[in-house]
Scaffold this motif. Structure first.
Motif, PDB file in Angstrom:
ATOM      1  N   ARG A 169      -0.037 -20.854   6.285  1.00 16.06           N
ATOM      2  CA  ARG A 169      -0.615 -19.503   6.197  1.00 16.06           C
ATOM      3  C   ARG A 169      -1.970 -19.435   5.219  1.00 16.06           C
ATOM      4  O   ARG A 169      -2.821 -18.896   5.375  1.00 16.06           O
ATOM      5  CB  ARG A 169       0.421 -18.318   5.819  1.00 16.06           C
ATOM      6  CG  ARG A 169       1.084 -17.666   6.825  1.00 16.06           C
ATOM      7  CD  ARG A 169       1.862 -16.436   6.598  1.00 16.06           C
ATOM      8  NE  ARG A 169       2.810 -16.779   5.497  1.00 16.06           N
ATOM      9  CZ  ARG A 169       4.117 -16.927   5.836  1.00 16.06           C
ATOM     10  NH1 ARG A 169       4.504 -17.325   6.899  1.00 16.06           N
ATOM     11  NH2 ARG A 169       4.821 -17.290   4.750  1.00 16.06           N
ATOM     12  N   TRP A 170      -1.608 -19.977   4.063  1.00 18.68           N
ATOM     13  CA  TRP A 170      -2.671 -19.916   3.125  1.00 18.68           C
ATOM     14  C   TRP A 170      -3.780 -20.996   3.608  1.00 18.68           C
ATOM     15  O   TRP A 170      -5.050 -20.432   3.315  1.00 18.68           O
ATOM     16  CB  TRP A 170      -2.125 -20.622   1.732  1.00 18.68           C
ATOM     17  CG  TRP A 170      -2.938 -20.837   0.685  1.00 18.68           C
ATOM     18  CD1 TRP A 170      -3.772 -20.191  -0.074  1.00 18.68           C
ATOM     19  CD2 TRP A 170      -3.206 -22.435   0.251  1.00 18.68           C
ATOM     20  NE1 TRP A 170      -4.602 -20.863  -0.909  1.00 18.68           N
ATOM     21  CE2 TRP A 170      -4.142 -22.131  -0.759  1.00 18.68           C
ATOM     22  CE3 TRP A 170      -2.901 -23.615   0.365  1.00 18.68           C
ATOM     23  CZ2 TRP A 170      -4.699 -23.432  -1.386  1.00 18.68           C
ATOM     24  CZ3 TRP A 170      -3.304 -24.789  -0.415  1.00 18.68           C
ATOM     25  CH2 TRP A 170      -4.160 -24.487  -1.414  1.00 18.68           C
ATOM     26  N   LEU A 171      -3.582 -21.919   4.206  1.00 16.98           N
ATOM     27  CA  LEU A 171      -4.826 -22.670   4.883  1.00 16.98           C
ATOM     28  C   LEU A 171      -5.579 -21.894   5.837  1.00 16.98           C
ATOM     29  O   LEU A 171      -6.663 -22.247   6.010  1.00 16.98           O
ATOM     30  CB  LEU A 171      -4.334 -24.237   5.281  1.00 16.98           C
ATOM     31  CG  LEU A 171      -3.649 -25.095   4.086  1.00 16.98           C
ATOM     32  CD1 LEU A 171      -2.853 -26.245   5.027  1.00 16.98           C
ATOM     33  CD2 LEU A 171      -4.730 -25.385   3.228  1.00 16.98           C
ATOM     34  N   LYS A 172      -4.806 -21.052   6.598  1.00 17.73           N
ATOM     35  CA  LYS A 172      -5.249 -20.214   7.655  1.00 17.73           C
ATOM     36  C   LYS A 172      -6.362 -18.920   7.126  1.00 17.73           C
ATOM     37  O   LYS A 172      -7.353 -18.538   7.591  1.00 17.73           O
ATOM     38  CB  LYS A 172      -4.339 -19.800   8.584  1.00 17.73           C
ATOM     39  CG  LYS A 172      -3.897 -20.755   9.552  1.00 17.73           C
ATOM     40  CD  LYS A 172      -3.024 -20.218  10.286  1.00 17.73           C
ATOM     41  CE  LYS A 172      -2.538 -21.457  11.523  1.00 17.73           C
ATOM     42  NZ  LYS A 172      -1.357 -20.876  12.422  1.00 17.73           N
ATOM     43  N   GLU A 173      -6.079 -18.799   5.898  1.00 19.94           N
ATOM     44  CA  GLU A 173      -6.654 -17.469   5.321  1.00 19.94           C
ATOM     45  C   GLU A 173      -8.150 -17.769   4.905  1.00 19.94           C
ATOM     46  O   GLU A 173      -8.541 -18.937   4.535  1.00 19.94           O
ATOM     47  CB  GLU A 173      -5.965 -16.853   4.175  1.00 19.94           C
ATOM     48  CG  GLU A 173      -4.497 -16.259   4.408  1.00 19.94           C
ATOM     49  CD  GLU A 173      -3.826 -15.906   3.118  1.00 19.94           C
ATOM     50  OE1 GLU A 173      -4.260 -16.133   1.966  1.00 19.94           O
ATOM     51  OE2 GLU A 173      -2.759 -15.315   3.289  1.00 19.94           O
TER      52      GLU A 173
END
Length: 173
Positions: A169-173
């Motif tokens: 999720r963090w990488l997609k933000e």
């Protein structure tokens, strides 16, 4: 941002061995920060760089804490075993570390002060057992004023084995 299209470096400091977790001392064959770095590698294709000092930290938790406190108090810059070659080729640096004494291990200071990171994107990630970032983000800003420091990820060490969704999720933000 599509990290697979960028030149990414995943630079991290991690301590395997006896660590504090959920109120007790446990033996970790792979340090928590290293586990997160490997997850980031899977999703970005970035190059891993394990920041290691010439001095080997002891396996025993309390001794490591004593050394970390002394290094912080004395503003030491432990000598690194190896340096990143061709740092200029990287546009994104994932910067990982455990929270030691309210900030990053002093080896991270050595690492960050060894390069001109102007114009680089720095994405910090930090493992801890309840202390969060401490003042490490401010320290990174002070050490790398010309870099773009983006939103980081902080994870409880005891949740690392279940953190893959958080990392993704963090990488997609």
């Amino acid at each position: 941002m599509n990290y697979r299209e960028e030149q990414c470096l995943i630079a991290y400091f991690s301590h395997a061995g006896w660590n504090y977790a959920s109120g007790e001392i446990v033996d970790l064959p792979i340090g928590n920060t290293e586990r997160v770095a490997n997850m980031i590698r899977v999703y970005t294709g970035g190059n891993l760089f394990h920041i290691r000092t010439e001095m080997v930290y002891p396996n025993e938790y309390r001794k490591v804490v004593e050394i970390a406190k002394q290094q912080k108090t004395n503003h030491e810059r432990p000598k690194l075993k190896k340096m990143v070659e061709c740092m200029e080729e990287y546009t994104v640096i994932f910067l990982g570390y455990p929270n030691w004494c309210g900030t990053m291990p002093m080896a991270m200071w050595t690492f960050l002060e060894s390069y001109d990171l102007s114009g680089k994107i720095i994405k910090p990630f930090c493992t801890h057992e309840g202390s969060g970032w401490g003042h490490s983000l401010e320290d990174i800003h002070d050490l790398c004023p010309q870099a773009r420091i983006e939103r980081g990820l902080t994870l409880l060490g005891t949740t690392i084995l279940d953190a893959e969704d958080d990392v993704r999720r963090w990488l997609k933000e």
